[in-house]
Every structure is written in structure tokens, then in C-alpha cells.
Scaffold this active site. Structure first.
Site, mmCIF file in Angstrom:
data_model
loop_
_atom_site.group_PDB
_atom_site.id
_atom_site.type_symbol
_atom_site.label_atom_id
_atom_site.label_comp_id
_atom_site.label_asym_id
_atom_site.label_seq_id
_atom_site.Cartn_x
_atom_site.Cartn_y
_atom_site.Cartn_z
ATOM 1 N N ASP A 151 0.823 -1.217 0.000
ATOM 2 C CA ASP A 151 0.000 0.000 0.000
ATOM 3 C C ASP A 151 0.851 1.260 0.000
ATOM 4 O O ASP A 151 0.588 2.197 -0.766
ATOM 5 C CB ASP A 151 -0.928 0.015 1.218
ATOM 6 C CG ASP A 151 -2.094 -0.945 1.074
ATOM 7 O OD1 ASP A 151 -2.319 -1.436 -0.043
ATOM 8 O OD2 ASP A 151 -2.784 -1.198 2.075
ATOM 9 N N GLU A 154 0.303 -0.683 5.709
ATOM 10 C CA GLU A 154 -0.882 -1.327 5.147
ATOM 11 C C GLU A 154 -2.121 -0.709 5.773
ATOM 12 O O GLU A 154 -2.208 -0.554 6.997
ATOM 13 C CB GLU A 154 -0.861 -2.832 5.409
ATOM 14 C CG GLU A 154 0.050 -3.617 4.487
ATOM 15 C CD GLU A 154 -0.425 -3.577 3.040
ATOM 16 O OE1 GLU A 154 -1.570 -3.980 2.772
ATOM 17 O OE2 GLU A 154 0.346 -3.122 2.177
ATOM 18 N N LYS A 202 -6.053 -1.076 6.508
ATOM 19 C CA LYS A 202 -7.116 -2.070 6.629
ATOM 20 C C LYS A 202 -8.371 -1.406 7.169
ATOM 21 O O LYS A 202 -8.304 -0.373 7.844
ATOM 22 C CB LYS A 202 -6.696 -3.208 7.566
ATOM 23 C CG LYS A 202 -5.442 -3.952 7.131
ATOM 24 C CD LYS A 202 -5.657 -4.694 5.829
ATOM 25 C CE LYS A 202 -4.399 -5.436 5.407
ATOM 26 N NZ LYS A 202 -4.558 -6.109 4.096
#
Length: 341
Positions: free
Chosen positions: A243, A256, A258
Site C-alpha cells: 500500500d 498497510e 485495513k
């Protein structure tokens, strides 16, 4: 005459005697049957050995990509543990599991690349498109090596959702979740490129809550080097799409993003996500397209209701632990012979 009476009296006693014996035997039989039924009942245990993971591939593929739900499978995990307790495996006292050791261990850091992060070069962040190669993908490895207990609960969750929504409703539900995740990642990319959020993104209720949730984290994210970029481990032959790589509170991290409908205040609540971060870090360090190395990670869990996101910082020591676990999963995947290099 007397002998006749004796014989007659004895004959009259025979049926009574037989009836008593039969009643006594019947009582013994019923007692034995009751005892067998009592002692024959054993505590029901859930067996996961025969779970067909191929059957759950589509479900697992959905759950390990863009994820968000107020009725996530982890709720079923918690419910199962609450009702049945954690799965117990009985062993002899002299038998203990030996720790698994990776046969083809590889270091997280690349000894042939400078360990010092290079200065952030001016210009836009690096964005390399993911090429379809005959390489294992990080998500595929985590999907195919998922513990069977976890696969069992995922199927249980799926069946519950189908009962509530119907087959078509569940298909629409998963489609919306996937689209929602894509929109959130697109909005994050816009924010990190220091561009203005479009009116549509700002007013989209599927995204606005997540954007509000991560605002306090973005205040500490600087020096963005990589956005939605392909990474490839040139030695272990796997690839993925990271990411973001940027500095968080002054430390260069693989980040990352989420989403979740349920609070995840602890790193243990995020299941395999830390392994995913470690896998991307190892790939960055062994990919010739990147002239720097990373040894830390950041896992940010954003919430749709706008409540402050949880930012889980993974330091270098913890990252190495997850890296070793990732290597075991990768080795298991390759042993299953999925046609990769």
C-alpha cells in the site's frame, strides 16, 4: 396322590420362577444399557483435519483482500471459543511439539543492499504496476496455508450470512464490501499524494468515515516514497502489492491500510495481516527496483463510523518474528505444488 400334588405344585412354581428370572435379567439388561449410554457419551470435539480448503478458496480470497464488515468472521471465532473453548489437543506428557524450522531460511534484510535508508528523492512516489508472473502472491500464500480451524469458522460465518441474506444477497454484500475497500484505498492514495479529495469522495458515506478515522495517523506520516506499488522477492520468488512506504514518526515503514467494523486495539486481533506486512518488507529489501531497505511496519485499522483508527507499529525485532512465520507459510505453500517457481 401325594406325589401328584407335589408334582403339580412344582409345575405351578416353574412359571413363577422363570418370570422372576426374566424380570431380573431384564433389570440387568436395562441397567447395562443405561450404563453404556452414560459412559458411551463423550465430549463432542470439533475436528478440522478433513476441512476441504479448496472448497473455501473463493471465500478466503474475498476475506483476505479488501475487508470490512460489522459481522466479520472473527466474531464467529470469539463465539466459538466462548461456547466450546479453544480447540484442545491431547498429547502424552512426554510428547511435545518441536518448533518448526524453515529449511530454506532467508534474511529479512538484504546484505547486498545498503541498510541505511536513502534520502527521499524529490518527485512523486514510486508506483510500479503489478505484472502477472508465474510467482506466488502474498495473498495466495496466506489463503492456501490458512489454519484449518480458521477455514472452518470462515465457512460457518458464510453459512450464517447466507441464511440471513440469501445466496444473491450474500453475493451483493461481498461485492459492495470489495468496492468499498477499493474506494477507501483510492482516497488514501489521493490524500498521500497531497491532492484535494474530490467532492464525490468527501460526500461518499462509504469512505468519509474511514478518512475521518485515519486523520490523526496521517499527521505523523511524511516522506512518502511508494504508493500502491508491486514488490518482488528475487530470491524467494513471490510478489505482492504494498500500500505505502513512508516515514511514520521518523521511522521508514511499510504501511498497510485495513478497514474493520469492529475495534482491533491489539495486533493479535489482526490475524495474518502482520505476516503480510513482513512479506512486503522482505520483498522490498530484495527487489532491485528499490534502492533502500525497510525494517519496520505499520498496520492501520480504520473504522467506518469515524472513530480513531488503531495504528499498530511493528518494530524491527517483532518484524523479524513475523518474517520467520511468513517463511514457514511460504514453504508450506510451495510444498503443496501450486505450479510456482
Amino acid at each position: 396322590m401325594m406325589s401328584f400334588l407335589c408334582i403339580n405344585r412344582k409345575c405351578w412354581r416353574v412359571p413363577m420362577l422363570l418370570r422372576g428370572m426374566l424380570n431380573q435379567e431384564g433389570f440387568r439388561f436395562r441397567s447395562l444399557a443405561a450404563s453404556c449410554s452414560l459412559y458411551g457419551k463423550k465430549k463432542t470435539t470439533i475436528r478440522y483435519e478433513n476441512i476441504d480448503q479448496e472448497k473455501y478458496r473463493d471465500l478466503i480470497n474475498y476475506l483476505t483482500s479488501y475487508k470490512d464488515s460489522s459481522q466479520r468472521p472473527e466474531l464467529v471465532f470469539e463465539e466459538g471459543n466462548m461456547l466450546n473453548g479453544p480447540e484442545r489437543k491431547y498429547k502424552n506428557s512426554d510428547q511435545e511439539d518441536e518448533p518448526k524450522v524453515c529449511r530454506n531460511w532467508s534474511p529479512l534484510m538484504n546484505p547486498n543492499k545498503s541498510s541505511l535508508p536513502q534520502e527521499t528523492a524529490p518527485g512523486p512516489p514510486l508506483q510500479i504496476s503489478l505484472q502477472r508472473k508465474n510467482l506466488a502472491s502474498v495473498t495466495a500464500v496466506l489463503q492456501q496455508t490458512m489454519p484449518v480451524e480458521q477455514a472452518f469458522y470462515l465457512e460457518k460465518w458464510k453459512q450464517r450470512m447466507i441464511l440471513e441474506l440469501g445466496i444473491e444477497g450474500f453475493a451483493e454484500y461481498t461485492k459492495n464490501i470489495f468496492q468499498q475497500g477499493k474506494l477507501f484505498h483510492a482516497a488514501m492514495e489521493t490524500l498521500l499524494l497531497a491532492e484535494e479529495i474530490s467532492v464525490e469522495q468527501e460526500e461518499d458515506t462509504n469512505v468519509s468515515g474511514y478518512i475521518k478515522s485515519v486523520q490523526h495517523v496521517l499527521q505523523h506520516v511524511t516522506g512518502v516514497r511508494v504508493l500502491e506499488s508491486a514488490v518482488q522477492h528475487e530470491t524467494l520468488h513471490y510478489q505482492g502489492l504494498v500500500d505505502c512506504v513512508a516515514e511514520y514518526r521518523g521511522k521508514l515503514c511499510a504501511i498497510e491500510w485495513k478497514t474493520s467494523g469492529k475495534a482491533k486495539p491489539f495486533l493479535r486481533n489482526t490475524f495474518d495481516n502482520p505476516l503480510q506486512v513482513a512479506a512486503y518488507i522482505g520483498a522490498i529489501n530484495h527487489d532491485g527496483n528499490y534502492n533502500f531497505q525497510v525494517d519496520c511496519g505499520l498496520l492501520v485499522v480504520a473504522y467506518k463510523d469515524g472513530s480513531p483508527a488503531h495504528a499498530h507499529y511493528i518494530d524491527s525485532e517483532l518484524c523479524c518474528q513475523y518474517w520467520n512465520k511468513w517463511l514457514l507459510r511460504l514453504e508450506e505453500y510451495k510444498e503443496k505444488d501450486f505450479g510456482i517457481a
